[in-house]
Design a protein around this motif. Structure first.
Motif, PDB file in Angstrom:
ATOM      1  N   PRO A 109       0.830  -1.211   0.000  1.00  0.00           N
ATOM      2  CA  PRO A 109       0.000   0.000   0.000  1.00  0.00           C
ATOM      3  C   PRO A 109       0.860   1.256   0.000  1.00  0.00           C
ATOM      4  CG  PRO A 109       0.143  -0.875   2.215  1.00  0.00           C
ATOM      5  CD  PRO A 109       0.842  -1.879   1.322  1.00  0.00           C
ATOM      6  N   ASP A 110       0.226   2.394  -0.177  1.00  0.00           N
ATOM      7  CA  ASP A 110       0.907   3.683  -0.073  1.00  0.00           C
ATOM      8  C   ASP A 110       1.467   3.817   1.338  1.00  0.00           C
ATOM      9  OD1 ASP A 110       1.752   6.301   0.015  1.00  0.00           O
ATOM     10  OD2 ASP A 110      -0.257   7.173  -0.181  1.00  0.00           O
ATOM     11  N   ARG A 111       2.771   3.785   1.440  1.00  0.00           N
ATOM     12  CA  ARG A 111       3.433   3.829   2.750  1.00  0.00           C
ATOM     13  C   ARG A 111       3.109   5.113   3.499  1.00  0.00           C
ATOM     14  NH1 ARG A 111       8.645   2.915   1.178  1.00  0.00           N
ATOM     15  NH2 ARG A 111       8.980   5.151   0.929  1.00  0.00           N
ATOM     16  N   GLU A 112       2.867   6.183   2.764  1.00  0.00           N
ATOM     17  CA  GLU A 112       2.601   7.486   3.381  1.00  0.00           C
ATOM     18  C   GLU A 112       1.109   7.769   3.517  1.00  0.00           C
ATOM     19  OE1 GLU A 112       4.845   9.836   4.685  1.00  0.00           O
ATOM     20  OE2 GLU A 112       6.059   8.018   4.592  1.00  0.00           O
ATOM     21  N   PHE A 113       0.251   6.815   3.116  1.00  0.00           N
ATOM     22  CA  PHE A 113      -1.217   6.965   3.164  1.00  0.00           C
ATOM     23  C   PHE A 113      -1.622   8.408   2.884  1.00  0.00           C
ATOM     24  CE2 PHE A 113       0.761   6.429   7.322  1.00  0.00           C
ATOM     25  CZ  PHE A 113       0.324   7.498   8.094  1.00  0.00           C
ATOM     26  N   THR A 114      -1.149   8.903   1.742  1.00  0.00           N
ATOM     27  CA  THR A 114      -1.226  10.320   1.390  1.00  0.00           C
ATOM     28  C   THR A 114      -2.660  10.831   1.320  1.00  0.00           C
ATOM     29  OG1 THR A 114       0.781   9.960   0.087  1.00  0.00           O
ATOM     30  CG2 THR A 114      -0.398  12.037  -0.253  1.00  0.00           C
ATOM     31  N   THR A 115      -3.523  10.094   0.615  1.00  0.00           N
ATOM     32  CA  THR A 115      -4.912  10.545   0.470  1.00  0.00           C
ATOM     33  C   THR A 115      -5.624  10.563   1.814  1.00  0.00           C
ATOM     34  OG1 THR A 115      -5.019   9.652  -1.774  1.00  0.00           O
ATOM     35  CG2 THR A 115      -7.113  10.082  -0.667  1.00  0.00           C
ATOM     36  N   LEU A 116      -5.405   9.534   2.631  1.00  0.00           N
ATOM     37  CA  LEU A 116      -6.047   9.470   3.934  1.00  0.00           C
ATOM     38  C   LEU A 116      -5.590  10.631   4.819  1.00  0.00           C
ATOM     39  CD1 LEU A 116      -7.781   8.200   6.105  1.00  0.00           C
ATOM     40  CD2 LEU A 116      -5.895   6.608   6.598  1.00  0.00           C
ATOM     41  N   ARG A 117      -4.311  10.945   4.815  1.00  0.00           N
ATOM     42  CA  ARG A 117      -3.821  12.043   5.649  1.00  0.00           C
ATOM     43  C   ARG A 117      -4.441  13.367   5.222  1.00  0.00           C
ATOM     44  NH1 ARG A 117       1.778  11.835   4.292  1.00  0.00           N
ATOM     45  NH2 ARG A 117       2.128  13.642   5.604  1.00  0.00           N
ATOM     46  N   TYR A 162     -10.998  17.033   7.307  1.00  0.00           N
ATOM     47  CA  TYR A 162     -12.042  16.798   8.301  1.00  0.00           C
ATOM     48  C   TYR A 162     -11.791  17.606   9.571  1.00  0.00           C
ATOM     49  CZ  TYR A 162     -14.408  14.426  12.164  1.00  0.00           C
ATOM     50  OH  TYR A 162     -15.129  14.152  13.296  1.00  0.00           O
ATOM     51  N   LEU A 163     -10.551  17.635  10.040  1.00  0.00           N
ATOM     52  CA  LEU A 163     -10.235  18.338  11.287  1.00  0.00           C
ATOM     53  C   LEU A 163     -10.267  19.851  11.123  1.00  0.00           C
ATOM     54  CD1 LEU A 163      -7.292  16.196  12.721  1.00  0.00           C
ATOM     55  CD2 LEU A 163      -9.696  16.181  13.434  1.00  0.00           C
ATOM     56  N   GLY A 164      -9.867  20.353   9.957  1.00  0.00           N
ATOM     57  CA  GLY A 164      -9.838  21.794   9.750  1.00  0.00           C
ATOM     58  C   GLY A 164      -8.730  22.465  10.542  1.00  0.00           C
ATOM     59  N   HIS A 165      -9.001  23.655  11.076  1.00  0.00           N
ATOM     60  CA  HIS A 165      -8.040  24.415  11.893  1.00  0.00           C
ATOM     61  C   HIS A 165      -6.735  24.696  11.145  1.00  0.00           C
ATOM     62  CE1 HIS A 165     -10.553  24.101  15.464  1.00  0.00           C
ATOM     63  NE2 HIS A 165     -10.685  22.815  15.233  1.00  0.00           N
ATOM     64  N   GLY A 166      -6.803  24.768   9.821  1.00  0.00           N
ATOM     65  CA  GLY A 166      -5.623  25.078   9.033  1.00  0.00           C
ATOM     66  C   GLY A 166      -4.611  23.954   8.935  1.00  0.00           C
ATOM     67  N   LEU A 185     -14.842   8.768   5.628  1.00  0.00           N
ATOM     68  CA  LEU A 185     -14.681  10.215   5.703  1.00  0.00           C
ATOM     69  C   LEU A 185     -15.492  10.924   4.622  1.00  0.00           C
ATOM     70  CD1 LEU A 185     -10.870  10.289   6.465  1.00  0.00           C
ATOM     71  CD2 LEU A 185     -12.614  11.403   7.885  1.00  0.00           C
ATOM     72  N   THR A 186     -15.590  10.306   3.458  1.00  0.00           N
ATOM     73  CA  THR A 186     -16.355  10.894   2.364  1.00  0.00           C
ATOM     74  C   THR A 186     -17.837  10.978   2.703  1.00  0.00           C
ATOM     75  OG1 THR A 186     -14.747  10.027   0.762  1.00  0.00           O
ATOM     76  CG2 THR A 186     -16.886  10.683  -0.102  1.00  0.00           C
ATOM     77  N   HIS A 187     -18.304  10.053   3.554  1.00  0.00           N
ATOM     78  CA  HIS A 187     -19.725   9.988   3.913  1.00  0.00           C
ATOM     79  C   HIS A 187     -19.937  10.317   5.395  1.00  0.00           C
ATOM     80  CE1 HIS A 187     -19.505   7.689   0.150  1.00  0.00           C
ATOM     81  NE2 HIS A 187     -20.786   7.981  -0.001  1.00  0.00           N
ATOM     82  N   ARG A 188     -19.162  11.238   5.907  1.00  0.00           N
ATOM     83  CA  ARG A 188     -19.201  11.489   7.341  1.00  0.00           C
ATOM     84  C   ARG A 188     -20.501  12.132   7.820  1.00  0.00           C
ATOM     85  NH1 ARG A 188     -14.779  14.503   5.466  1.00  0.00           N
ATOM     86  NH2 ARG A 188     -15.051  16.770   5.313  1.00  0.00           N
TER      87      ARG A 188
END
Length: 372
Positions: free
Chosen positions: A66-74, A80-84, A273-276
């Protein structure tokens, strides 16, 4: 000494692991499970369908790492968290416990210490033992509260390398004011203390409750830990994450196992996350049931703590063990957290909550001496 323990002690186990018990809540087959703070509403159909489609797509590439850096998820977690926050501020692992373990691997270890304030999450001392980090037990007030001044004083005196601040606290369900985080962080300046604010249940907090995410800017030793097990109903998927300065995520890269987040895990989390919106609607319903529990327990003459989580910690019991057992006999499993006079119950669906409250009322009606 039982045979299993005797065989374990014949192995060359590390000294600090001898005599401790693994984490575990009772896993019993009863109709109503309200003991481990799961999201009792389950995953909505449209979210399940989205996860199924995403996992099916991911399965076509399972012959590759898998993507070792889980780029899309991060990036999705940052959005989702926001705050810049950006992807560089985010780290994820197989449940928030693994995130916390990686933090202790990077900043704890032999000759270092971590401070917790019991009663609090029972995994903290186990994570400390597993990383050979000394666990320091801080002190709370008699009502289990923790003031900014008292917490900061203990940090200055003990000079821990790491501090756990659980907010909302498990098992009491009470949140910490941001002044506690600010003063603890400032008190740890000389000892360069890493401050972890464990916000596993933050989505269940009352409206307007601020998150420690608002304090991250300019505080490179502050970490805010979250999970998708609770609000996102993904306890079975094992996805936890944290937000911090980019250099903290760089530190965790030094201790993480290669490709530690599977392609299936990443696909599941991204779809959720897409359907949160659908998942957050269930969170609001759970909050209604939680507040209902607080109200009804008060009416029954018990002493529930104010809760910003998806569970209620309540006292006023002369014999909590007997109450726990009688509830179990009635088909309702809640949690005996080992604190005298107290039990903890997860907020269930409306029918589950009704069943718990009815069973408890009947128990107390038949045996009023069970109240303290």
């Amino acid at each position: 000494m039982n045979d299993q323990l005797e065989r374990l002690n014949r192995l060359p186990l590390r000294a600090n692991l001898r005599g401790i018990s693994p984490y575990g809540a009772p896993q019993l087959d009863v109709p109503i499970l309200l003991n481990v703070n799961e999201n009792t509403h389950g995953v909505p159909l449209n979210v399940r369908e989205a996860i199924t489609a995403a996992v099916t797509e991911a399965a076509t590439g399972l012959n590759r790492y898998p993507d070792r850096e889980f780029t899309t998820l991060r990036q999705d977690l940052a959005d989702y968290l926001g705050h810049g926050l950006g992807a560089e501020n985010i780290w994820a692992a197989n449940g928030s416990n693994e995130v916390l373990q990686q933090i202790l691997q990077a900043f704890g270890g032999p000759g270092r210490s971590v401070l917790g304030f019991p009663p609090t999450y029972s995994m903290y001392p186990l994570l400390a033992s597993g990383t050979d980090t000394e666990y320091l037990r801080g002190v709370r007030a008699d009502d289990y509260g923790l003031s900014a001044e008292d917490a900061a004083r203990q940090v200055r005196e003990l000079k821990p390398n790491i501090v756990f601040l659980c907010s909302p606290n498990n098992p009491t369900g009470t949140g910490l004011g941001l002044d506690v985080v600010e003063q603890v962080y400032a008190a740890g300046a000389e000892s360069q203390t890493i401050v972890i604010v464990d916000e596993a249940y933050h989505e269940f907090a009352h409206d307007g409750t601020p998150s420690a995410l608002t304090l991250l800017e300019g505080r490179e030793r502050l970490i805010v830990s979250r999970t998708m097990s609770k609000a996102f109903a993904l306890a079975g998927a094992r996805v936890g994450y944290m937000a911090a300065a980019p250099e903290v995520t760089d530190a965790l890269r030094l201790v993480r196992l290669p490709y530690h987040l599977s392609a299936i895990t990443q696909a599941t989390a991204i779809a959720a996350l897409t359907h949160r919106e659908a998942l957050m609607a269930d969170v609001e319903d759970i909050k209604v049931q939680r507040d209902r529990i607080v109200s009804e327990l008060t009416r029954l003459g018990l002493k529930p703590a104010a809760s910003d989580s998806n569970y209620v910690f309540f006292g006023g019991l002369a014999d909590p063990g007997t109450v726990w057992q009688q509830l179990l006999d009635a088909g309702v499993l809640i949690r005996d957290v080992g604190i005298p006079g107290h039990l903890r119950v997860t907020a269930g669906t409306e029918p589950e909550t009704t069943a718990f409250l009815a069973a408890l009322a009947e128990i107390l009606d038949h045996a009023p001496e069970l109240r303290s």
